[in-house]
Design a protein around this motif. Structure first.
Motif, PDB file in Angstrom:
ATOM      1  N   GLY A 249     -53.909 -15.988 -35.443  1.00 47.63           N
ATOM      2  CA  GLY A 249     -52.587 -16.210 -34.858  1.00 47.63           C
ATOM      3  C   GLY A 249     -52.428 -15.678 -33.445  1.00 47.63           C
ATOM      4  O   GLY A 249     -53.153 -14.791 -32.995  1.00 47.63           O
ATOM      5  N   GLU A 250     -51.442 -16.218 -32.739  1.00 53.87           N
ATOM      6  CA  GLU A 250     -51.202 -15.918 -31.329  1.00 53.87           C
ATOM      7  C   GLU A 250     -50.834 -14.461 -31.067  1.00 53.87           C
ATOM      8  O   GLU A 250     -50.992 -13.981 -29.949  1.00 53.87           O
ATOM      9  CB  GLU A 250     -50.085 -16.823 -30.793  1.00 53.87           C
ATOM     10  CG  GLU A 250     -50.509 -18.251 -30.533  1.00 53.87           C
ATOM     11  CD  GLU A 250     -51.576 -18.348 -29.442  1.00 53.87           C
ATOM     12  OE1 GLU A 250     -51.473 -17.638 -28.432  1.00 53.87           O
ATOM     13  OE2 GLU A 250     -52.516 -19.141 -29.624  1.00 53.87           O
ATOM     14  N   ASN A 251     -50.331 -13.761 -32.069  1.00 55.17           N
ATOM     15  CA  ASN A 251     -49.869 -12.388 -31.844  1.00 55.17           C
ATOM     16  C   ASN A 251     -50.876 -11.320 -32.252  1.00 55.17           C
ATOM     17  O   ASN A 251     -50.585 -10.125 -32.141  1.00 55.17           O
ATOM     18  CB  ASN A 251     -48.543 -12.153 -32.559  1.00 55.17           C
ATOM     19  CG  ASN A 251     -47.384 -12.836 -31.853  1.00 55.17           C
ATOM     20  OD1 ASN A 251     -47.235 -12.716 -30.641  1.00 55.17           O
ATOM     21  ND2 ASN A 251     -46.591 -13.584 -32.600  1.00 55.17           N
ATOM     22  N   VAL A 252     -52.057 -11.731 -32.734  1.00 61.01           N
ATOM     23  CA  VAL A 252     -53.078 -10.746 -33.098  1.00 61.01           C
ATOM     24  C   VAL A 252     -53.570 -10.038 -31.840  1.00 61.01           C
ATOM     25  O   VAL A 252     -53.970 -10.680 -30.871  1.00 61.01           O
ATOM     26  CB  VAL A 252     -54.259 -11.398 -33.831  1.00 61.01           C
ATOM     27  CG1 VAL A 252     -55.410 -10.415 -33.999  1.00 61.01           C
ATOM     28  CG2 VAL A 252     -53.820 -11.907 -35.201  1.00 61.01           C
ATOM     29  N   THR A 253     -53.515  -8.708 -31.870  1.00 63.49           N
ATOM     30  CA  THR A 253     -53.984  -7.918 -30.723  1.00 63.49           C
ATOM     31  C   THR A 253     -55.279  -7.164 -31.032  1.00 63.49           C
ATOM     32  O   THR A 253     -56.002  -6.785 -30.116  1.00 63.49           O
ATOM     33  CB  THR A 253     -52.915  -6.893 -30.303  1.00 63.49           C
ATOM     34  OG1 THR A 253     -52.631  -6.026 -31.405  1.00 63.49           O
ATOM     35  CG2 THR A 253     -51.632  -7.592 -29.864  1.00 63.49           C
ATOM     36  N   LEU A 271     -58.980 -18.113 -31.360  1.00 69.53           N
ATOM     37  CA  LEU A 271     -58.352 -16.812 -31.120  1.00 69.53           C
ATOM     38  C   LEU A 271     -57.186 -16.972 -30.148  1.00 69.53           C
ATOM     39  O   LEU A 271     -57.256 -17.760 -29.198  1.00 69.53           O
ATOM     40  CB  LEU A 271     -59.367 -15.824 -30.540  1.00 69.53           C
ATOM     41  CG  LEU A 271     -60.521 -15.454 -31.452  1.00 69.53           C
ATOM     42  CD1 LEU A 271     -61.837 -15.830 -30.833  1.00 69.53           C
ATOM     43  CD2 LEU A 271     -60.497 -13.974 -31.743  1.00 69.53           C
ATOM     44  N   GLY A 272     -56.120 -16.193 -30.397  1.00 72.69           N
ATOM     45  CA  GLY A 272     -54.982 -16.190 -29.489  1.00 72.69           C
ATOM     46  C   GLY A 272     -55.283 -15.394 -28.226  1.00 72.69           C
ATOM     47  O   GLY A 272     -56.215 -14.587 -28.189  1.00 72.69           O
ATOM     48  N   THR A 302     -64.846 -20.104 -27.596  1.00 74.75           N
ATOM     49  CA  THR A 302     -63.802 -20.823 -28.327  1.00 74.75           C
ATOM     50  C   THR A 302     -63.725 -22.238 -27.763  1.00 74.75           C
ATOM     51  O   THR A 302     -64.454 -22.594 -26.820  1.00 74.75           O
ATOM     52  CB  THR A 302     -62.435 -20.125 -28.177  1.00 74.75           C
ATOM     53  OG1 THR A 302     -62.015 -20.211 -26.803  1.00 74.75           O
ATOM     54  CG2 THR A 302     -62.507 -18.669 -28.609  1.00 74.75           C
ATOM     55  N   LYS A 303     -62.825 -23.037 -28.316  1.00 71.50           N
ATOM     56  CA  LYS A 303     -62.693 -24.414 -27.846  1.00 71.50           C
ATOM     57  C   LYS A 303     -62.247 -24.493 -26.393  1.00 71.50           C
ATOM     58  O   LYS A 303     -62.551 -25.449 -25.684  1.00 71.50           O
ATOM     59  CB  LYS A 303     -61.708 -25.163 -28.745  1.00 71.50           C
ATOM     60  CG  LYS A 303     -62.211 -25.391 -30.163  1.00 71.50           C
ATOM     61  CD  LYS A 303     -61.168 -26.106 -31.004  1.00 71.50           C
ATOM     62  CE  LYS A 303     -61.667 -26.312 -32.427  1.00 71.50           C
ATOM     63  NZ  LYS A 303     -60.631 -26.965 -33.286  1.00 71.50           N
ATOM     64  N   THR A 304     -61.525 -23.466 -25.953  1.00 71.95           N
ATOM     65  CA  THR A 304     -60.964 -23.514 -24.603  1.00 71.95           C
ATOM     66  C   THR A 304     -61.660 -22.581 -23.611  1.00 71.95           C
ATOM     67  O   THR A 304     -61.414 -22.660 -22.416  1.00 71.95           O
ATOM     68  CB  THR A 304     -59.463 -23.149 -24.647  1.00 71.95           C
ATOM     69  OG1 THR A 304     -59.315 -21.848 -25.223  1.00 71.95           O
ATOM     70  CG2 THR A 304     -58.692 -24.168 -25.473  1.00 71.95           C
ATOM     71  N   ASN A 305     -62.510 -21.685 -24.125  1.00 73.04           N
ATOM     72  CA  ASN A 305     -63.126 -20.707 -23.220  1.00 73.04           C
ATOM     73  C   ASN A 305     -64.512 -20.315 -23.730  1.00 73.04           C
ATOM     74  O   ASN A 305     -64.651 -19.736 -24.804  1.00 73.04           O
ATOM     75  CB  ASN A 305     -62.228 -19.467 -23.112  1.00 73.04           C
ATOM     76  CG  ASN A 305     -62.687 -18.507 -22.039  1.00 73.04           C
ATOM     77  OD1 ASN A 305     -63.823 -18.576 -21.555  1.00 73.04           O
ATOM     78  ND2 ASN A 305     -61.810 -17.594 -21.665  1.00 73.04           N
ATOM     79  N   ASP A 306     -65.527 -20.659 -22.949  1.00 80.51           N
ATOM     80  CA  ASP A 306     -66.902 -20.339 -23.345  1.00 80.51           C
ATOM     81  C   ASP A 306     -67.188 -18.842 -23.327  1.00 80.51           C
ATOM     82  O   ASP A 306     -68.145 -18.377 -23.949  1.00 80.51           O
ATOM     83  CB  ASP A 306     -67.895 -21.041 -22.422  1.00 80.51           C
ATOM     84  CG  ASP A 306     -67.992 -22.533 -22.701  1.00 80.51           C
ATOM     85  OD1 ASP A 306     -67.549 -22.952 -23.793  1.00 80.51           O
ATOM     86  OD2 ASP A 306     -68.486 -23.268 -21.833  1.00 80.51           O
ATOM     87  N   TYR A 307     -66.373 -18.087 -22.599  1.00 81.08           N
ATOM     88  CA  TYR A 307     -66.618 -16.655 -22.435  1.00 81.08           C
ATOM     89  C   TYR A 307     -65.396 -15.845 -22.894  1.00 81.08           C
ATOM     90  O   TYR A 307     -64.928 -14.950 -22.211  1.00 81.08           O
ATOM     91  CB  TYR A 307     -66.929 -16.355 -20.963  1.00 81.08           C
ATOM     92  CG  TYR A 307     -68.121 -17.125 -20.447  1.00 81.08           C
ATOM     93  CD1 TYR A 307     -69.410 -16.656 -20.653  1.00 81.08           C
ATOM     94  CD2 TYR A 307     -67.947 -18.324 -19.769  1.00 81.08           C
ATOM     95  CE1 TYR A 307     -70.506 -17.363 -20.195  1.00 81.08           C
ATOM     96  CE2 TYR A 307     -69.039 -19.039 -19.304  1.00 81.08           C
ATOM     97  CZ  TYR A 307     -70.319 -18.563 -19.522  1.00 81.08           C
ATOM     98  OH  TYR A 307     -71.415 -19.266 -19.071  1.00 81.08           O
ATOM     99  N   PHE A 308     -64.920 -16.183 -24.085  1.00 77.60           N
ATOM    100  CA  PHE A 308     -63.660 -15.578 -24.543  1.00 77.60           C
ATOM    101  C   PHE A 308     -63.807 -14.089 -24.844  1.00 77.60           C
ATOM    102  O   PHE A 308     -62.972 -13.285 -24.463  1.00 77.60           O
ATOM    103  CB  PHE A 308     -63.146 -16.295 -25.806  1.00 77.60           C
ATOM    104  CG  PHE A 308     -61.816 -15.772 -26.276  1.00 77.60           C
ATOM    105  CD1 PHE A 308     -60.640 -16.261 -25.728  1.00 77.60           C
ATOM    106  CD2 PHE A 308     -61.732 -14.769 -27.231  1.00 77.60           C
ATOM    107  CE1 PHE A 308     -59.414 -15.768 -26.128  1.00 77.60           C
ATOM    108  CE2 PHE A 308     -60.514 -14.273 -27.641  1.00 77.60           C
ATOM    109  CZ  PHE A 308     -59.347 -14.777 -27.085  1.00 77.60           C
TER     110      PHE A 308
END
Length: 326
Positions: A249-253, A271-272, A302-308
């Motif tokens: 979820g988006e709020n996981v820190t 990942l959020g 991740t799907k949006t960032n290769d270096y998350f």
């Protein structure tokens, strides 16, 4: 000869008298025992409980309260247990610690509305228990309450529950479905650990904390955490070897150490952007995930960032480094 006959008659008479005397004592003792049994039986029998409830369960009044707790099986032989909502006209509000522990014959339990507490080890190792209802009045489930109930197949935890004790459903090996309703805010350590057949998991949007080892060694195939979750504990999903996809979820820190370690079938993680901390070996052994390498560093993609997420460095003597600018 006369003396011997007279002595013989005297001995026979004496034995007869003694027989009558001790017989009357035995009869008196028997009558006294019967009276005691009847009295005990009348306490467990049951004008005291509501119609339809299981006869002969044991109830005890809670100290300093006008309430009762069910404290044991008593002399009941029923496989399908129905707990009375009242006893002697007073509410039944608790199921005592270890009340039905190791009751191998019990197959189902109906808990009445009004019960607020399910105690420590209350149903531990009831290995033939297949179903239990938890009413919306329950606020606390004690540690190990259903531990080792190896034939329990599903459970729904109402939103009224504010505390689920550690190992509450530990090693319920045939548990396939778990539903936590809106209102539940946290899951303590090891609650569903070792539930190897657990495949269906429904979590509420009020849940904020997933404790340590909560779903370790479970049979989950996919996982979507609600936006309300902020913390994922140590080994929370450790060795869930059938888990293929995870949406965090988006709020996981914070994701704890070894949180998804050993999830060998995991191919996709979302990942959020608020994730600030990923613990040591969080995705260790997740060899089907996508990773990117840059210089000596290894990153989780991740799907949006290769270096998350920076996972590890190959250079063990590294004293300083610059992370990838993404």
């Amino acid at each position: 000869a006369f003396f011997m006959k007279k002595t013989k008659r005297f001995v026979i008479g004496l034995l007869t008298a003694l027989s009558v005397f001790f017989g009357s004592l035995a009869l008196a003792a028997c009558n006294e025992t019967d009276s005691s049994i009847e009295t005990s039986s009348s306490i467990e029998e049951d004008s005291h409980i509501e119609e339809g409830a299981t006869q002969h369960l044991r109830y005890e009044k809670i100290k300093d309260k006008e309430e009762y707790a069910v404290t044991g099986l008593g002399s009941a032989t029923d496989k399908n247990i129905v707990i009375s909502s009242t006893y002697d006209g007073l509410p039944v509000t608790s199921i005592a610690d270890s009340a039905f522990g190791d009751c191998a014959n019990v197959t189902s339990v109906t808990i009445p509305d009004g019960v607020t507490y399910i105690g420590y080890k209350t149903f531990q190792s009831c290995r033939n228990l297949t179903s239990v209802n938890i009413p919306n009045s329950v606020t606390k489930i004690g540690s190990s309450a259903f531990e080792g109930c190896e034939n329990l197949s599903s459970v729904t935890i109402p939103g009224s529950v504010k505390s689920i004790g550690s190992t509450a459903f530990f090693r319920c090996s045939k548990l396939e479905s778990v539903t936590l309703l809106e209102g539940v805010t946290s899951i303590a350590n090891n609650v569903f650990n070792g539930c190897r057949n657990l495949k269906t998991l429904t979590l509420p949007n009020t849940l904020t904390t997933i404790g340590d080892n909560v779903f370790g060694y479970c049979g989950l195939t996919s996982l979507s955490l609600p936006y309300s979750v902020k913390t994922i504990g140590y080994r929370a999903f450790y060795y869930c070897e059938s888990l293929t996809s995870v949406e965090i979820g988006e709020n996981v820190t914070s994701i704890g150490n070894n949180a998804f370690s050993g999830c060998s079938a995991l191919t996709s993680v979302t990942l959020g952007e608020k994730v600030a901390s990923i613990g040591n070996n969080a995705f260790d052994g997740c060899n089907q995930l996508q990773f990117k390498e840059h210089n000596t560093e290894k990153y989780l993609s991740t799907k949006t960032n290769d270096y998350f997420a920076f996972i590890e460095t190959k250079d063990r003597e590294l004293s300083s480094y610059i992370l990838h600018n993404n």
